[in-house]
Design a protein around this motif. Structure first.
Motif, PDB file in Angstrom:
ATOM      1  N   ASP A  13      74.453  27.714  50.668  1.00 27.52           N
ATOM      2  CA  ASP A  13      73.202  28.435  50.481  1.00 27.52           C
ATOM      3  C   ASP A  13      73.035  28.966  49.069  1.00 27.52           C
ATOM      4  N   ARG A  43      66.456  28.612  46.835  1.00 31.92           N
ATOM      5  CA  ARG A  43      66.484  29.035  48.238  1.00 31.92           C
ATOM      6  C   ARG A  43      65.187  29.750  48.609  1.00 31.92           C
ATOM      7  N   GLY A  44      64.680  29.447  49.778  1.00 29.24           N
ATOM      8  CA  GLY A  44      63.588  30.231  50.341  1.00 29.24           C
ATOM      9  C   GLY A  44      62.206  29.910  49.815  1.00 29.24           C
ATOM     10  N   GLU A  45      62.084  28.906  48.950  1.00 27.12           N
ATOM     11  CA  GLU A  45      60.754  28.641  48.395  1.00 27.12           C
ATOM     12  C   GLU A  45      60.192  27.315  48.893  1.00 27.12           C
ATOM     13  N   ARG A 208      61.098  30.356  54.155  1.00 27.14           N
ATOM     14  CA  ARG A 208      61.410  31.795  54.034  1.00 27.14           C
ATOM     15  C   ARG A 208      62.517  32.213  54.987  1.00 27.14           C
ATOM     16  N   GLU A 209      62.350  31.834  56.255  1.00 26.96           N
ATOM     17  CA  GLU A 209      63.260  32.353  57.287  1.00 26.96           C
ATOM     18  C   GLU A 209      64.642  31.707  57.226  1.00 26.96           C
ATOM     19  N   GLU A 210      64.683  30.418  56.909  1.00 23.75           N
ATOM     20  CA  GLU A 210      65.978  29.726  56.834  1.00 23.75           C
ATOM     21  C   GLU A 210      66.610  29.874  55.450  1.00 23.75           C
ATOM     22  N   ARG A 211      65.829  30.421  54.511  1.00 25.51           N
ATOM     23  CA  ARG A 211      66.301  30.570  53.129  1.00 25.51           C
ATOM     24  C   ARG A 211      66.741  29.228  52.530  1.00 25.51           C
TER      25      ARG A 211
END
Ligand code: ATP
Ligand code: MG
Length: 267
Positions: A13, A43-45, A208-211
């Motif tokens: 991650d 991450r997250g985008e 967003r949620e899973e990054r």
């Protein structure tokens, strides 16, 4: 303590995609389809990839999973140095990458639930169609169908679903892989405007949620402006626009398209 063998690469991650000076050429004398592309995915985008037909969007996604011939430059997906992977490592890399396609790519005669469960088979070698799925996998597949809003369709044949429903099954299948990256190549090109929004909102929420980074190619500029954190515009294999979505508008994205070329040709 040092070990004699290098550790297996993985996409952790903390890592992100890092592409530097990427050149792709499908044949020795052919033009470069990607010509000096630099791109990071964080991450997250959710990153929208825009570009005319033939600009290299699908090729860029293929380069990330080792399906496009990398002529030079580096493609780093987590610890994977994509240009220099053996077959086993390529399979390992692909098992980490969830893919979503314009035509959904479901197995139409199989149930929705079984289609989602096939996501757990990525990287597991040849698919054993006679094999039974573990009960914890079935439970997770049902949870994912619930998350994408179609748990009530679990037992239906995939081909009986609408396009928007099928695309959500494909997203659940991708999530079944516990992906470290999702590549969605024109996931809404076959959907109506309302369903396009549903699917893009879902992908954005997953980022967003899973990054994890979600890279999504689109043809409709307003959809990119509404449903992404960052936009990358490709033209003739080069990035001509890149920026945070709130700082962009349609006029700033015009260089992505061949509007000027067309106008010159018309004159
Ligand atoms: N397997 C291949 N062999 C040879 N040329 C290819 C191959 N795949 C793509 N190309 C060429 O590379 C260029 C970019 O194609 P690509 O599919 O990446 O574009 P794209 O931006 O995804 O287009 P579209 O919006 O139509 O999907 C095109 O000129 C195409 O003809
Ligand atoms: Mg394409």
């Amino acid at each position: 303590m040092q070990t004699a063998t290098a550790p297996e690469p993985t996409i952790t991650d903390e890592r992100r995609v890092r592409i530097r000076d990427l050149r792709v050429q499908y044949a020795p004398d052919a033009p470069f389809v990607l010509d000096g592309v630099d791109l990071d995915l964080h991450r997250g985008e959710m990153v929208a990839l825009l570009g005319s037909s033939g600009s290299g969007k699908s090729t860029l996604m293929k380069a990330l999973t080792g399906f496009a011939p990398i002529s030079s430059g580096t493609v780093q997906a987590g610890d994977f140095d994509v240009a220099h992977l053996g077959r086993g490592q390529l399979r390992h890399l692909r098992s980490h990458v969830g893919q979503v396609f314009q035509q959904f790519n479901l197995i139409g005669r199989l149930s929705v639930l079984t289609n989602v469960l096939t996501g757990s088979l990525y990287g597991a070698g040849p698919v054993n169609m006679l094999g039974t799925f573990r009960s914890e996998d079935r439970k997770r597949a049902l949870e994912l169908l619930d998350r994408v809003g179609i748990a009530h369709k679990a037992g239906d044949e995939a081909r009986s679903l609408s396009g928007g429903q099928q695309q959500r099954v494909a997203i659940a299948r991708a999530l079944m892989q516990n992906p470290k990256l999702i590549l969605a190549d024109e996931p809404v090109a076959s959907l109506d405007p309302k369903m396009s929004r549903v699917v893009l909102e879902l992908l954005h929420a997953i980022a967003r949620e899973e990054r994890i980074p979600v890279l999504v190619s689109l043809h409709v500029v307003p959809l990119a402006l509404e449903h992404s954190d960052r936009i990358v515009g490709l033209r003739h294999g080069e990035i001509v626009v890149e920026g945070a979505t709130p700082q962009l508008d349609e006029a700033m994205l015009a260089p992505v398209y061949d509007i000027d070329d067309d106008a010159e040709e018309a004159n």
